[in-house]
Design a protein around this motif. Structure first.
Motif, PDB file in Angstrom:
ATOM      1  N   VAL A 127      77.569  -2.852 -62.709  1.00 57.88           N
ATOM      2  CA  VAL A 127      76.675  -1.704 -62.559  1.00 57.88           C
ATOM      3  C   VAL A 127      77.194  -0.776 -61.469  1.00 57.88           C
ATOM      4  O   VAL A 127      77.249   0.455 -61.639  1.00 57.88           O
ATOM      5  CB  VAL A 127      75.238  -2.163 -62.218  1.00 57.88           C
ATOM      6  N   LEU A 128      77.586  -1.359 -60.354  1.00 57.07           N
ATOM      7  CA  LEU A 128      78.113  -0.555 -59.248  1.00 57.07           C
ATOM      8  C   LEU A 128      79.377   0.186 -59.656  1.00 57.07           C
ATOM      9  O   LEU A 128      79.591   1.339 -59.268  1.00 57.07           O
ATOM     10  CB  LEU A 128      78.392  -1.445 -58.034  1.00 57.07           C
ATOM     11  N   LYS A 129      80.194  -0.473 -60.462  1.00 65.26           N
ATOM     12  CA  LYS A 129      81.431   0.157 -60.920  1.00 65.26           C
ATOM     13  C   LYS A 129      81.120   1.421 -61.725  1.00 65.26           C
ATOM     14  O   LYS A 129      81.731   2.480 -61.519  1.00 65.26           O
ATOM     15  CB  LYS A 129      82.245  -0.828 -61.770  1.00 65.26           C
ATOM     16  N   MET A 133      71.475   9.615 -66.856  1.00 64.16           N
ATOM     17  CA  MET A 133      72.092   8.404 -66.305  1.00 64.16           C
ATOM     18  C   MET A 133      71.070   7.283 -66.162  1.00 64.16           C
ATOM     19  O   MET A 133      71.386   6.110 -66.404  1.00 64.16           O
ATOM     20  CB  MET A 133      72.728   8.700 -64.951  1.00 64.16           C
ATOM     21  N   VAL A 134      69.856   7.627 -65.809  1.00 66.99           N
ATOM     22  CA  VAL A 134      68.792   6.622 -65.715  1.00 66.99           C
ATOM     23  C   VAL A 134      68.600   5.930 -67.067  1.00 66.99           C
ATOM     24  O   VAL A 134      68.499   4.700 -67.151  1.00 66.99           O
ATOM     25  CB  VAL A 134      67.464   7.266 -65.244  1.00 66.99           C
ATOM     26  N   MET A 165      62.839   1.484 -61.231  1.00 65.62           N
ATOM     27  CA  MET A 165      61.611   2.041 -60.669  1.00 65.62           C
ATOM     28  C   MET A 165      61.969   3.160 -59.695  1.00 65.62           C
ATOM     29  O   MET A 165      63.109   3.249 -59.233  1.00 65.62           O
ATOM     30  CB  MET A 165      60.802   0.969 -59.936  1.00 65.62           C
ATOM     31  N   LYS A 166      61.004   4.021 -59.430  1.00 67.01           N
ATOM     32  CA  LYS A 166      61.214   5.066 -58.435  1.00 67.01           C
ATOM     33  C   LYS A 166      61.288   4.449 -57.042  1.00 67.01           C
ATOM     34  O   LYS A 166      60.687   3.405 -56.774  1.00 67.01           O
ATOM     35  CB  LYS A 166      60.063   6.077 -58.474  1.00 67.01           C
ATOM     36  N   ASP A 167      62.033   5.112 -56.158  1.00 67.64           N
ATOM     37  CA  ASP A 167      62.041   4.740 -54.751  1.00 67.64           C
ATOM     38  C   ASP A 167      60.746   5.285 -54.154  1.00 67.64           C
ATOM     39  O   ASP A 167      60.646   6.454 -53.799  1.00 67.64           O
ATOM     40  CB  ASP A 167      63.258   5.357 -54.056  1.00 67.64           C
ATOM     41  N   ALA A 180      69.291   2.029 -67.983  1.00 66.63           N
ATOM     42  CA  ALA A 180      68.183   1.219 -68.490  1.00 66.63           C
ATOM     43  C   ALA A 180      68.568   0.427 -69.732  1.00 66.63           C
ATOM     44  O   ALA A 180      67.964  -0.610 -70.032  1.00 66.63           O
ATOM     45  CB  ALA A 180      66.986   2.119 -68.789  1.00 66.63           C
ATOM     46  N   GLU A 181      69.554   0.886 -70.478  1.00 71.44           N
ATOM     47  CA  GLU A 181      69.980   0.210 -71.700  1.00 71.44           C
ATOM     48  C   GLU A 181      70.945  -0.947 -71.446  1.00 71.44           C
ATOM     49  O   GLU A 181      71.269  -1.702 -72.363  1.00 71.44           O
ATOM     50  CB  GLU A 181      70.630   1.221 -72.650  1.00 71.44           C
ATOM     51  N   ARG A 182      71.378  -1.088 -70.210  1.00 68.98           N
ATOM     52  CA  ARG A 182      72.344  -2.141 -69.897  1.00 68.98           C
ATOM     53  C   ARG A 182      71.673  -3.512 -69.948  1.00 68.98           C
ATOM     54  O   ARG A 182      70.546  -3.687 -69.470  1.00 68.98           O
ATOM     55  CB  ARG A 182      72.927  -1.931 -68.494  1.00 68.98           C
ATOM     56  N   PRO A 183      72.345  -4.523 -70.475  1.00 65.85           N
ATOM     57  CA  PRO A 183      71.759  -5.867 -70.518  1.00 65.85           C
ATOM     58  C   PRO A 183      71.695  -6.541 -69.145  1.00 65.85           C
ATOM     59  O   PRO A 183      70.952  -7.507 -68.966  1.00 65.85           O
ATOM     60  CB  PRO A 183      72.708  -6.631 -71.460  1.00 65.85           C
ATOM     61  N   ASP A 184      72.493  -6.042 -68.188  1.00 67.72           N
ATOM     62  CA  ASP A 184      72.488  -6.652 -66.857  1.00 67.72           C
ATOM     63  C   ASP A 184      71.541  -5.940 -65.889  1.00 67.72           C
ATOM     64  O   ASP A 184      71.581  -6.179 -64.676  1.00 67.72           O
ATOM     65  CB  ASP A 184      73.907  -6.681 -66.266  1.00 67.72           C
TER      66      ASP A 184
END
Length: 217
Positions: free
Chosen positions: A20-22, A53-54, A67-69, A58-62
């Protein structure tokens, strides 16, 4: 036990956040993502990004959820009706919770580090200056400011100093109001001058507190 849990939380977040970070870092290069922060304490990530991008994240399995900050605020307080209660040179709050009875058993907070996650602390205040946590050269002002991202968590609101005094002031005014008068205060500023802040700053503060052996938050 503490070290084991600490290491497990860090290794788990490092492993599960890697991909995710990548992708977020790639988005940052394309100016679609900004202010990426990783939190091992909750295995989460915060950032500023586009709605597109959100949806992609959200579609990623990992990714479990997004949520909002959330913005947080100091609650308005009401003065207690029994605020005048005091005995034996102690302020009313000490009497109210019978802290002085516990002191007689030998429990005064000695050896305990309390992280005050609030608006910062006036670490020069005469009633708490000697009870501030020694953070060494990394934290010369006894903690960290997550609002301005520097190592000077000086209180510019007052709430944090009040709370720190309730925890561990030592009665230089002639009356004891600190509940654990020998505990050390770690100052972690997450609230601005107006008393507002964000949950992401709290996550950062909790991570620092736990990794630097705070006993109470």
């Amino acid at each position: 036990q503490r070290e084991f849990i600490f290491n497990e939380l860090q290794s788990t977040s490092e492993r599960s956040q890697k991909e995710v970070l990548k992708d977020l870092q790639q988005g940052q290069k394309a100016a679609l993502v900004d202010d990426i922060k990783s939190f091992w304490i909750i295995n989460g990530i915060s950032c500023s990004t586009t709605i597109e991008m959100v949806h992609a994240i959200a579609e990623r399995p990992d990714v479990k959820y997004i949520m909002k900050d959330l913005e947080i605020h100091i609650a308005d307080g009401e003065e207690s009706e029994d605020i005048q209660l005091a005995r034996d040179g102690n302020e009313w709050n000490v009497t109210k919770v019978n802290a002085d009875d516990v002191w007689e058993l030998g429990y005064t907070g000695s050896g305990i580090i309390v992280a005050v996650i609030d608006s910062g602390v006036n670490y020069n205040h005469t009633d708490i200056a000697n009870n501030m946590w020694d953070g060494g050269s990394e934290y010369p002002h006894h903690g960290y400011d997550f609002v301005n991202n520097d190592n000077d968590p000086k209180d510019d609101h007052g709430h944090g100093t009040h709370c720190a005094g309730t925890v561990s002031s030592y009665g230089t005014n002639g009356r004891q109001c600190g509940i654990a008068k020998d505990a050390k205060i770690m100052a972690l500023k997450v609230l601005e001058e107006d008393g507002s802040g964000f949950t992401s700053s709290c996550y950062s503060a909790i991570g620092v507190a736990v990794s630097h052996n705070a006993d109470v938050l």
